[in-house]
Every structure is written in C-alpha cells, then in structure tokens.
Design a protein around this motif. Sequence first.
Motif, PDB file in Angstrom:
ATOM      1  N   CYS A 278       0.809  -1.218   0.000  1.00 46.40           N
ATOM      2  CA  CYS A 278       0.000   0.000   0.000  1.00 46.40           C
ATOM      3  C   CYS A 278       0.841   1.266   0.000  1.00 46.40           C
ATOM      4  O   CYS A 278       0.475   2.272  -0.615  1.00 46.40           O
ATOM      5  N   GLY A 279       2.002   1.228   0.684  1.00 43.46           N
ATOM      6  CA  GLY A 279       2.861   2.401   0.700  1.00 43.46           C
ATOM      7  C   GLY A 279       3.409   2.709  -0.681  1.00 43.46           C
ATOM      8  O   GLY A 279       3.425   3.856  -1.125  1.00 43.46           O
TER       9      GLY A 279
ATOM     10  N   GLY B 157      -8.310   7.661  -0.736  1.00 37.58           N
ATOM     11  CA  GLY B 157      -7.938   6.552   0.138  1.00 37.58           C
ATOM     12  C   GLY B 157      -6.468   6.196   0.130  1.00 37.58           C
ATOM     13  O   GLY B 157      -6.103   5.083   0.514  1.00 37.58           O
ATOM     14  N   TRP B 158      -5.600   7.133  -0.254  1.00 36.53           N
ATOM     15  CA  TRP B 158      -4.161   6.862  -0.253  1.00 36.53           C
ATOM     16  C   TRP B 158      -3.449   7.494   0.938  1.00 36.53           C
ATOM     17  O   TRP B 158      -2.236   7.351   1.088  1.00 36.53           O
ATOM     18  N   ALA B 159      -4.206   8.201   1.771  1.00 35.91           N
ATOM     19  CA  ALA B 159      -3.629   8.816   2.973  1.00 35.91           C
ATOM     20  C   ALA B 159      -4.740   9.041   3.981  1.00 35.91           C
ATOM     21  O   ALA B 159      -5.914   9.170   3.612  1.00 35.91           O
TER      22      ALA B 159
ATOM     23  N   GLY C  28      -9.000   2.847  -1.918  1.00 32.26           N
ATOM     24  CA  GLY C  28      -7.599   2.704  -1.548  1.00 32.26           C
ATOM     25  C   GLY C  28      -7.392   1.775  -0.363  1.00 32.26           C
ATOM     26  O   GLY C  28      -7.868   0.635  -0.346  1.00 32.26           O
ATOM     27  N   ILE C  29      -6.712   2.259   0.649  1.00 34.52           N
ATOM     28  CA  ILE C  29      -6.404   1.443   1.822  1.00 34.52           C
ATOM     29  C   ILE C  29      -7.644   1.045   2.604  1.00 34.52           C
ATOM     30  O   ILE C  29      -7.621   0.067   3.364  1.00 34.52           O
ATOM     31  N   TRP C  30      -8.758   1.769   2.415  1.00 36.50           N
ATOM     32  CA  TRP C  30      -9.974   1.485   3.160  1.00 36.50           C
ATOM     33  C   TRP C  30     -10.701   0.255   2.630  1.00 36.50           C
ATOM     34  O   TRP C  30     -11.700  -0.175   3.219  1.00 36.50           O
TER      35      TRP C  30
END
Length: 219
Positions: A50-51, A99-101, A124-126
Amino acid sequence: MALAADLTGTASVIDGDTLEIRGTRVRLHGIDAPESQQLCQDGAGKDWRCGQKAALALSDRIGRRPVTCERKDKDRYGRVVAACFVGGENLNAWMATNGWAMAYRQYSKDYVGAEATARAARAGIWAGTFQPPWEWRATKREGKPQAANQSRPAPAPTSTGAPSSGCQIKGNINSKGERIYHVPGGRFYDQTRIDTSDGERWFCSEDEAQAAGWRRAGQ
C-alpha cells in the motif's frame, strides 16, 4: 517570522506524503500516507504494497506537470510542510479523498472530511485492513516485525482518552518538535489530540510534565 514564498517546480515523489522540489523536501500538510515499505491487507486478507501504491498514485496524478506548494510550517526534521497543488487541484485533499492517505489529526483537521469520503467508498487502503501510518512507524521503531494480525480497520481520530481520571494534562509535540503541555480549561485543550505512538503522553500534574521536559502552553 514570515514563511518563505511558495515553492513551484517539477516534483519528485519520495513517498505518498513527501515530495522534493528543486532540492527541497516537502511534507504534505494534514495527511499521513502509508510508508514506502508498509503492507496493508485487501478485503480477502492478502498483503499488498500500500505504501508503494500510494506513492505511485501521487506520482501518476502529478505526471510531468509543475507543482506549487503553499508553505505552512517546518516539521521536526526540517522539511517544509505545505499544501501542494497541480493544475489547481489540492494534492493533499486528493490523496485523502482517494484513500491513499489518512487525515493527520494530530496536526490538522483539514482533511477529515476527505478521509470520511474515502472510508465510505472503501477506496484505496480502506478496501481492507491496515495500521495507521503513525502506528506502523512506532512498530518499526520498536523493532517488531509487521504481521497480519497487527493490522486492523484503521480508527478515526488518534487516541484521546486519558489513562486515568487523575491524569488530564495533555503532553503534545507540535510540528516544530516542541514539547508543550495543555491543562484543562486552556484555549487549545479540547482540540489537542494525543498520539502516544509519536511520543506524546498524558501527565498527572504540571510538576510531572515540567520534570519530563514539557513547557506549559501560552494560552
């Protein structure tokens, strides 16, 4: 002291919340993206980078267009802290909305709404589970390997609950690295959020705070 003029130029993406423009490192204000080596889990529980993906998303969004950053502060590492724009679009907000931060509530609430949009859309991460970036960094500092069972659906704000009813003084570290404590009734007490993973803490008395190296807030 007045901040220097806005910074404009071709940007190199260091990670999902850090750019470099003409040799100057710029930390995107109010957001915290997964670290370059950080893993998240998708909806099926499978690890993914993800990073790295966050950094690529930011790089793709910028492309070869010039970036303009409005300086707001400097952080404890000497980096410029700024809101950055490309083609009139706020990149900080775009990263949070997609969703990237996460909104970095310890320093700003500017992008809480953008984060909520991403969370609702499972963007994104969610889409799966992950550690908030500040918790992941704390885990790395402690030398613990990242494991799937350490990940969880990320929370909204950072921890604000005092450890006990008698320890209500908030020991905050601001963007300049200054250790300042806030007492109940102070002007900024209610809005101050404590993130113990970043070295902040609660105190039971002003004497205790001062002995630990914190100074009282001016208001």
